[in-house]
Design an enzyme around this catalytic site. Structure first.
Site, PDB file in Angstrom:
ATOM      1  N   ASP A  66      24.008   0.061 -62.209  1.00 46.57           N
ATOM      2  CA  ASP A  66      24.014   0.102 -60.741  1.00 46.57           C
ATOM      3  C   ASP A  66      22.960  -0.816 -60.119  1.00 46.57           C
ATOM      4  O   ASP A  66      21.888  -1.013 -60.674  1.00 46.57           O
ATOM      5  CB  ASP A  66      23.747   1.529 -60.258  1.00 46.57           C
ATOM      6  CG  ASP A  66      24.898   2.448 -60.625  1.00 46.57           C
ATOM      7  OD1 ASP A  66      25.857   1.984 -61.269  1.00 46.57           O
ATOM      8  OD2 ASP A  66      24.829   3.632 -60.261  1.00 46.57           O
ATOM      9  N   ASP A  72      35.377   4.873 -63.066  1.00 46.87           N
ATOM     10  CA  ASP A  72      34.044   4.853 -63.671  1.00 46.87           C
ATOM     11  C   ASP A  72      34.103   5.228 -65.160  1.00 46.87           C
ATOM     12  O   ASP A  72      35.174   5.539 -65.702  1.00 46.87           O
ATOM     13  CB  ASP A  72      33.156   5.827 -62.878  1.00 46.87           C
ATOM     14  CG  ASP A  72      31.699   5.384 -62.821  1.00 46.87           C
ATOM     15  OD1 ASP A  72      31.298   4.539 -63.630  1.00 46.87           O
ATOM     16  OD2 ASP A  72      30.963   5.919 -61.966  1.00 46.87           O
TER      17      ASP A  72
HETATM   18  C1  GLA Z   1      28.107   5.233 -61.499  1.00 42.80           C
HETATM   19  C2  GLA Z   1      28.631   3.964 -60.826  1.00 42.80           C
HETATM   20  C3  GLA Z   1      28.171   3.950 -59.373  1.00 42.80           C
HETATM   21  C4  GLA Z   1      28.669   5.191 -58.656  1.00 42.80           C
HETATM   22  C5  GLA Z   1      28.189   6.439 -59.368  1.00 42.80           C
HETATM   23  C6  GLA Z   1      28.819   7.705 -58.833  1.00 42.80           C
HETATM   24  O1  GLA Z   1      26.719   5.190 -61.612  1.00 42.80           O
HETATM   25  O2  GLA Z   1      28.171   2.833 -61.505  1.00 42.80           O
HETATM   26  O3  GLA Z   1      28.626   2.782 -58.718  1.00 42.80           O
HETATM   27  O4  GLA Z   1      30.073   5.159 -58.602  1.00 42.80           O
HETATM   28  O5  GLA Z   1      28.488   6.385 -60.769  1.00 42.80           O
HETATM   29  O6  GLA Z   1      28.373   8.842 -59.476  1.00 42.80           O
END
Ligand code: GLA
Length: 410
Positions: A224, A169
């Site tokens: 997301d 990430d």
């Molecule tokens: C980010 C990523 C998500 C998830 C969260 C975890 O937002 O894009 O897919 O992995 O972090 O905290």
């Protein structure tokens, strides 16, 4: 606890986003000299078709534990998901707690008392692959220790535990250059002695499709996904918004290098069954990784029917690996086409509107000879029609699709 963590995470994510805005995200402007690395070893060929699996985040957030993962592994086998092709189980954020005196990453001892090696062994014993999550920053998005400055140590640790997949990430990365940071982790993974899929999660800000192909096996193209038909909620986007952000990225993808429009929300309850069918169909057209994000222990009949629709999965997994395209759009109506191996085509007639619509796809849109005869399989009804020439269509439900495979016949 979960509520508290939820709130802390929102602040942390806000902070991460604000930091990114302040420092800017120009891909090359901030490359530190020590990060201009070359990858010697070639990328392992681990994702010749889009990866399929399950990830904890969409349904469980930080509420992960070894018990949960064991139960999901069992359910993946018992439900038929494994047989349908879903073969990798990934623990997302919040499995990690601290580093020991030597800098070694430690799983949360309350939630993972048996440790990661034992859990990986269990997942492997069910015939599945095992994935973990980390972050290129000092902290993960959930505020756990990130891998910045520990890349090689972490990669060696993952390999020793038996990790097969790393989702990496982008929170708390400050002025790091994304291409350089992901190259560094790719190098660490390739030198770890184990084949590990690298799932890049940089949210699309620096156009990863332009640089990630030689580094990772898949890369997130957006913020997301949000389990909703459309719209934006903080850093998350509803289905239509995600589809629109991915529609023009087709040229970047191919075998072993995939655009990732984020994990599936099918079965999580925020959309209707029709909308989830559209979600799954469009992911197949986008040659997207199919990473289920629901509770595999409790799937209703519709969730199973959608996630395990073998014909839609077959389109997603087509060996040619050419991502589908939106070839026609008028108001709320869209036609998507994907060229498949052996001269076949897949098409989706997509109705975003609130009223049923009569729609069709023409042989011209499919790039087929005008008089060519074909067999048409409707992938949701299972109906097969032979001797079709020129066009195919039907009445498409509001928010729904008709999805077909068109097979030329003599
Ligand atoms: C980010 C990523 C998500 C998830 C969260 C975890 O937002 O894009 O897919 O992995 O972090 O905290």
């Amino acid at each position: 606890m979960v509520l508290f963590e939820g709130r802390v995470m929102k602040c942390l994510r806000w902070f991460a986003a604000a930091t990114a805005l302040c420092v800017g995200l120009s891909p090359s402007a901030h490359a530190a000299p020590h990060e201009t690395l070359k990858l010697d070893a070639p990328k392992p060929r681990l994702a010749l078709t889009p990866p399929m699996g399950w990830n904890s985040w969409n349904k469980f957030g930080c509420n992960v534990s070894e018990q949960l993962i064991r139960e999901q592994a069992d359910a993946m086998v018992a439900s038929g998901m494994k047989a349908a092709g879903y073969n990798t189980l990934v623990i997302d954020d919040c499995w990690q707690k601290s580093r020991d005196g030597e800098g070694r990453i430690q799983p949360d001892p309350d939630r993972f008392p048996s440790g990661m090696k034992a859990l990986a062994d269990y997942v492997h014993s069910r015939g599945l692959k095992f994935g973990l999550y980390s972050d290129a920053g000092v902290l993960t998005c959930g505020g756990r220790p990130g891998s910045a400055g520990h890349e090689f140590q972490d990669a060696r640790q993952y390999a020793a535990w038996g990790v097969d997949w790393l989702k990496y990430d982008w929170c708390y990365t400050g002025p790091r250059n994304p291409e350089a940071a992901y190259t560094l982790m790719a190098k660490a993974l390739r030198e770890s002695g184990r084949d590990i899929v690298l799932s890049i999660c940089e949210w699309g800000s620096s156009q990863p499709g332009k640089w990630a192909g030689s580094i990772g096996h898949l890369w997130r193209t957006t913020g997301d996904i949000w389990d909703a038909w459309k719209g934006k909620k903080e850093w998350s986007h509803g289905l239509l918004d995600i589809i629109d952000m991915n529609a023009d990225l087709w040229a970047d993808a191919g075998p072993n290098a995939w655009n990732d429009p984020d994990m599936l929300e099918v079965g999580n309850g925020g959309m209707t069954t029709t909308e989830y069918e559209s979600h799954f169909s469009l992911w197949a057209m986008l040659a997207a990784p199919l990473i289920a994000g629901n509770d595999l222990r409790q799937m209703d009949a519709d969730t199973k029917r959608i996630l395990m629709n073998a014909e839609v999965i077959r389109v997603d997994q087509d060996p040619l690996g050419r991502q589908g395209r939106r070839v026609w759009r008028q108001g709320d109506l869209e036609v998507w086409v994907r060229v498949l191996a052996g001269g076949e085509r897949a098409a989706v007639l997509f109705n975003r509107g609130e009223a049923p619509a009569d729609m069709k796809v023409t042989w011209e849109q499919l790039d087929l000879a005008p008089r060519l005869k074909a067999e048409v399989l409707d992938l949701w009804s299972g109906k097969k029609t032979r001797g079709v020439v020129g066009e195919v269509g039907g009445r498409v439900a509001p928010h729904g699709v008709i999805m077909v495979r068109v097979t030329p016949t003599p």
